[in-house]
Design a protein around this motif. Structure first.
Motif, PDB file in Angstrom:
ATOM      1  N   SER A   1       0.851  -1.190   0.000  1.00  0.00           N
ATOM      2  CA  SER A   1       0.000   0.000   0.000  1.00  0.00           C
ATOM      3  C   SER A   1       0.883   1.235   0.000  1.00  0.00           C
ATOM      4  CB  SER A   1      -0.895   0.022   1.246  1.00  0.00           C
ATOM      5  OG  SER A   1      -1.693  -1.145   1.330  1.00  0.00           O
TER       6      SER A   1
ATOM      7  N   TYR B   1       0.938   5.488   0.778  1.00  0.00           N
ATOM      8  CA  TYR B   1       0.293   6.589   1.484  1.00  0.00           C
ATOM      9  C   TYR B   1       1.059   7.878   1.234  1.00  0.00           C
ATOM     10  CZ  TYR B   1      -2.493   3.255   4.170  1.00  0.00           C
ATOM     11  OH  TYR B   1      -3.388   2.276   4.551  1.00  0.00           O
TER      12      TYR B   1
ATOM     13  N   GLN C   1       1.814  11.507   3.025  1.00  0.00           N
ATOM     14  CA  GLN C   1       1.726  12.224   4.294  1.00  0.00           C
ATOM     15  C   GLN C   1       2.238  13.649   4.099  1.00  0.00           C
ATOM     16  OE1 GLN C   1       3.994  10.569   7.571  1.00  0.00           O
ATOM     17  NE2 GLN C   1       2.935  11.815   9.077  1.00  0.00           N
TER      18      GLN C   1
ATOM     19  N   GLN D   1       0.208  16.402   8.737  1.00  0.00           N
ATOM     20  CA  GLN D   1      -1.031  15.651   8.522  1.00  0.00           C
ATOM     21  C   GLN D   1      -0.815  14.162   8.732  1.00  0.00           C
ATOM     22  OE1 GLN D   1      -3.943  17.324   7.639  1.00  0.00           O
ATOM     23  NE2 GLN D   1      -2.699  19.167   7.957  1.00  0.00           N
ATOM     24  N   GLY D   2      -1.904  13.447   8.845  1.00  0.00           N
ATOM     25  CA  GLY D   2      -1.813  12.002   8.881  1.00  0.00           C
ATOM     26  C   GLY D   2      -1.689  11.439   7.473  1.00  0.00           C
ATOM     27  N   PRO D   3      -1.165  10.229   7.352  1.00  0.00           N
ATOM     28  CA  PRO D   3      -1.053   9.610   6.025  1.00  0.00           C
ATOM     29  C   PRO D   3      -2.422   9.423   5.366  1.00  0.00           C
ATOM     30  CG  PRO D   3       0.294   8.456   7.651  1.00  0.00           C
ATOM     31  CD  PRO D   3      -0.579   9.402   8.414  1.00  0.00           C
TER      32      PRO D   3
ATOM     33  N   PHE E   1      -4.355   7.368   2.211  1.00  0.00           N
ATOM     34  CA  PHE E   1      -4.246   6.182   1.367  1.00  0.00           C
ATOM     35  C   PHE E   1      -4.294   6.572  -0.098  1.00  0.00           C
ATOM     36  CE2 PHE E   1      -4.697   1.772   0.334  1.00  0.00           C
ATOM     37  CZ  PHE E   1      -5.700   1.642  -0.616  1.00  0.00           C
TER      38      PHE E   1
ATOM     39  N   GLN F   1      -3.541   0.375  -3.192  1.00  0.00           N
ATOM     40  CA  GLN F   1      -2.966  -0.874  -2.708  1.00  0.00           C
ATOM     41  C   GLN F   1      -2.811  -1.819  -3.896  1.00  0.00           C
ATOM     42  OE1 GLN F   1      -5.215  -4.220  -0.474  1.00  0.00           O
ATOM     43  NE2 GLN F   1      -4.238  -3.044   1.161  1.00  0.00           N
TER      44      GLN F   1
ATOM     45  N   ASN G   1      -5.761  -2.889  -6.016  1.00  0.00           N
ATOM     46  CA  ASN G   1      -6.777  -3.538  -5.182  1.00  0.00           C
ATOM     47  C   ASN G   1      -7.386  -2.524  -4.223  1.00  0.00           C
ATOM     48  OD1 ASN G   1      -8.204  -5.720  -3.950  1.00  0.00           O
ATOM     49  ND2 ASN G   1      -6.707  -5.712  -2.294  1.00  0.00           N
ATOM     50  N   GLY G   2      -7.774  -1.395  -4.744  1.00  0.00           N
ATOM     51  CA  GLY G   2      -8.338  -0.354  -3.898  1.00  0.00           C
ATOM     52  C   GLY G   2      -7.568   0.932  -4.115  1.00  0.00           C
TER      53      GLY G   2
ATOM     54  N   GLY H   1      -7.571   5.327  -3.122  1.00  0.00           N
ATOM     55  CA  GLY H   1      -8.110   6.465  -2.390  1.00  0.00           C
ATOM     56  C   GLY H   1      -8.456   7.590  -3.348  1.00  0.00           C
ATOM     57  N   ASN H   2      -8.674   8.763  -2.799  1.00  0.00           N
ATOM     58  CA  ASN H   2      -9.124   9.905  -3.577  1.00  0.00           C
ATOM     59  C   ASN H   2      -7.942  10.644  -4.195  1.00  0.00           C
ATOM     60  OD1 ASN H   2     -10.910  11.767  -4.631  1.00  0.00           O
ATOM     61  ND2 ASN H   2     -10.828  13.054  -2.806  1.00  0.00           N
TER      62      ASN H   2
ATOM     63  N   LEU I   1       4.847   7.128   1.864  1.00  0.00           N
ATOM     64  CA  LEU I   1       5.101   5.935   2.661  1.00  0.00           C
ATOM     65  C   LEU I   1       4.605   4.697   1.941  1.00  0.00           C
ATOM     66  CD1 LEU I   1       3.887   7.357   6.081  1.00  0.00           C
ATOM     67  CD2 LEU I   1       6.252   6.844   5.474  1.00  0.00           C
TER      68      LEU I   1
ATOM     69  N   ASN J   1      -4.681  -6.871   8.239  1.00  0.00           N
ATOM     70  CA  ASN J   1      -4.846  -5.423   8.296  1.00  0.00           C
ATOM     71  C   ASN J   1      -3.783  -4.764   9.166  1.00  0.00           C
ATOM     72  OD1 ASN J   1      -5.666  -6.164  10.797  1.00  0.00           O
ATOM     73  ND2 ASN J   1      -7.663  -5.208  10.737  1.00  0.00           N
TER      74      ASN J   1
ATOM     75  N   PHE K   1      -0.269   8.439  16.023  1.00  0.00           N
ATOM     76  CA  PHE K   1      -1.394   8.457  15.090  1.00  0.00           C
ATOM     77  C   PHE K   1      -2.412   7.401  15.486  1.00  0.00           C
ATOM     78  CE2 PHE K   1       0.136  11.255  11.783  1.00  0.00           C
ATOM     79  CZ  PHE K   1       1.509  11.181  11.890  1.00  0.00           C
TER      80      PHE K   1
ATOM     81  N   SER L   1      -9.295   0.645  10.489  1.00  0.00           N
ATOM     82  CA  SER L   1      -9.322  -0.182   9.294  1.00  0.00           C
ATOM     83  C   SER L   1     -10.640  -0.933   9.278  1.00  0.00           C
ATOM     84  CB  SER L   1      -8.152  -1.168   9.306  1.00  0.00           C
ATOM     85  OG  SER L   1      -8.234  -2.081   8.238  1.00  0.00           O
TER      86      SER L   1
ATOM     87  N   THR M   1     -11.249  -2.098   1.339  1.00  0.00           N
ATOM     88  CA  THR M   1      -9.917  -2.612   1.053  1.00  0.00           C
ATOM     89  C   THR M   1      -9.271  -2.997   2.370  1.00  0.00           C
ATOM     90  OG1 THR M   1      -9.705  -1.201  -0.875  1.00  0.00           O
ATOM     91  CG2 THR M   1      -7.669  -2.099   0.038  1.00  0.00           C
ATOM     92  N   LEU M   2      -9.101  -4.288   2.581  1.00  0.00           N
ATOM     93  CA  LEU M   2      -8.493  -4.750   3.821  1.00  0.00           C
ATOM     94  C   LEU M   2      -7.079  -4.222   3.901  1.00  0.00           C
ATOM     95  CD1 LEU M   2      -9.144  -6.562   6.234  1.00  0.00           C
ATOM     96  CD2 LEU M   2      -7.967  -8.404   5.053  1.00  0.00           C
ATOM     97  N   GLY M   3      -6.757  -3.603   5.016  1.00  0.00           N
ATOM     98  CA  GLY M   3      -5.431  -3.032   5.161  1.00  0.00           C
ATOM     99  C   GLY M   3      -5.398  -1.555   4.837  1.00  0.00           C
ATOM    100  N   ARG M   4      -6.482  -1.002   4.306  1.00  0.00           N
ATOM    101  CA  ARG M   4      -6.532   0.444   4.119  1.00  0.00           C
ATOM    102  C   ARG M   4      -6.762   1.082   5.475  1.00  0.00           C
ATOM    103  NH1 ARG M   4     -10.425   4.296   0.316  1.00  0.00           N
ATOM    104  NH2 ARG M   4      -9.748   6.262   1.257  1.00  0.00           N
TER     105      ARG M   4
ATOM    106  N   PHE N   1      -6.235   7.513   8.928  1.00  0.00           N
ATOM    107  CA  PHE N   1      -5.438   8.053  10.017  1.00  0.00           C
ATOM    108  C   PHE N   1      -5.992   9.385  10.520  1.00  0.00           C
ATOM    109  CE2 PHE N   1      -1.593   5.513  10.327  1.00  0.00           C
ATOM    110  CZ  PHE N   1      -1.536   4.850   9.111  1.00  0.00           C
ATOM    111  N   GLY N   2      -5.765   9.641  11.798  1.00  0.00           N
ATOM    112  CA  GLY N   2      -5.932  10.977  12.326  1.00  0.00           C
ATOM    113  C   GLY N   2      -4.741  11.836  11.939  1.00  0.00           C
ATOM    114  N   ARG N   3      -4.765  13.092  12.361  1.00  0.00           N
ATOM    115  CA  ARG N   3      -3.723  14.035  11.951  1.00  0.00           C
ATOM    116  C   ARG N   3      -2.427  13.885  12.744  1.00  0.00           C
ATOM    117  NH1 ARG N   3      -6.172  19.949  10.850  1.00  0.00           N
ATOM    118  NH2 ARG N   3      -3.962  20.241  10.425  1.00  0.00           N
TER     119      ARG N   3
END
Lengths: 112, 116
Positions: free
Chosen positions: A33, A35, A37, A41-43, A45, A48, A55-56, A58-59, A90, A99, B89, B93, B100-103, B106-108
């Motif tokens: 996967s 990411y 960051q 901010q937080g990472p 997605f 993946q 397999n998925g 994000g935006n 990352l 997970n 953090f 999930s 998506t398993l493993g996606r 996160f918080g900031r």
């Protein structure tokens, strides 16, 4: 066992250029996967990869693309770089169906 | 949607002080919850996790309890050390069909600095 390794660790590009970031997954992990960051901010997605297919996702726009190779390593490609693409990227790997992710130290991209 | 909200940082404490970092979540399904820690110049490391309501995750003196009724997963440690200085953090999930398993969401992040 080796962990997740990423390269390069730092790089500087200019707007409009293209960049490729690389990731070697942890031994025994077949899912990767990516990411983004941004500073403070937080990472977030990006996408993946599993069995060499996406397999998925994000935006993120299509100019963010990736590959996974038969040895489970992966690349993240970003075309037409924008200033807002400056971030730490990352890579994380995991066994299929898990997970819990193992993260690399990241590649810090600066776009000028 | 799915999201995680953490308390704003930075948090500055003296060694041996009690630590709480608040985390609440919104999820469309039944999430697993995580705390990750990021030391300077390093990637994220899993600190602890909980997969269902009322589970308590613990590691290295840190604890967090999955509270479904308050949608919270607050991180606590009874006595912090200088070596705990890092960014923490909270994340979730989902394992539902269509996710998506493993996606991870996160918080900031919350910067913790511990002084000797």
């Amino acid at each position: 066992e080796t962990g997740v390794t990423q390269s390069p660790t730092h790089l500087i590009k200019t707007r409009g250029q293209q960049v490729t970031l690389r990731c070697s997954s942890q031994s025994g992990h077949n899912t990767v996967s990516w990411y983004q960051q941004a500073l403070g901010q937080g990472p977030q997605f990006i996408f993946q990869y599993y069995r060499e297919e996406e397999n998925g996702r994000g935006n993120f726009p299509p100019r963010f693309s990736g590959l996974q190779f038969p040895n489970y390593s992966s690349e993240l490609n970003v075309n037409a770089l924008e200033l807002d693409d400056s971030a730490l990227y990352l890579c994380a790997s995991s066994p299929s169906g898990a997970n819990v992710l193992t993260f690399g130290a990241g590649s810090r991209l600066t776009v000028l | 949607g799915n999201s995680v909200t953490q308390m704003e940082g930075p948090v500055t404490l003296s060694e041996e002080a009690f630590l709480t970092i608040n985390c609440t979540y919104t999820a469309t399904g039944y999430p697993s919850l995580f705390w990750y820690v990021q030391y300077p110049g390093e990637g994220l490391q899993l600190l602890l996790k909980a997969t269902k309501a009322d589970d308590k995750g613990s590691n290295k003196g840190f604890e967090a309890t999955y509270r479904k009724e308050t949608t919270s997963f607050h991180l606590e440690k009874g006595s912090v050390q200088v070596s705990d200085s890092a960014v923490y953090f909270c994340a979730l999930s989902l394992a539902d069909r269509g996710s998506t398993l493993g996606r991870l969401y996160f918080g900031r992040g919350t910067q913790l600095t511990v002084w000797p």
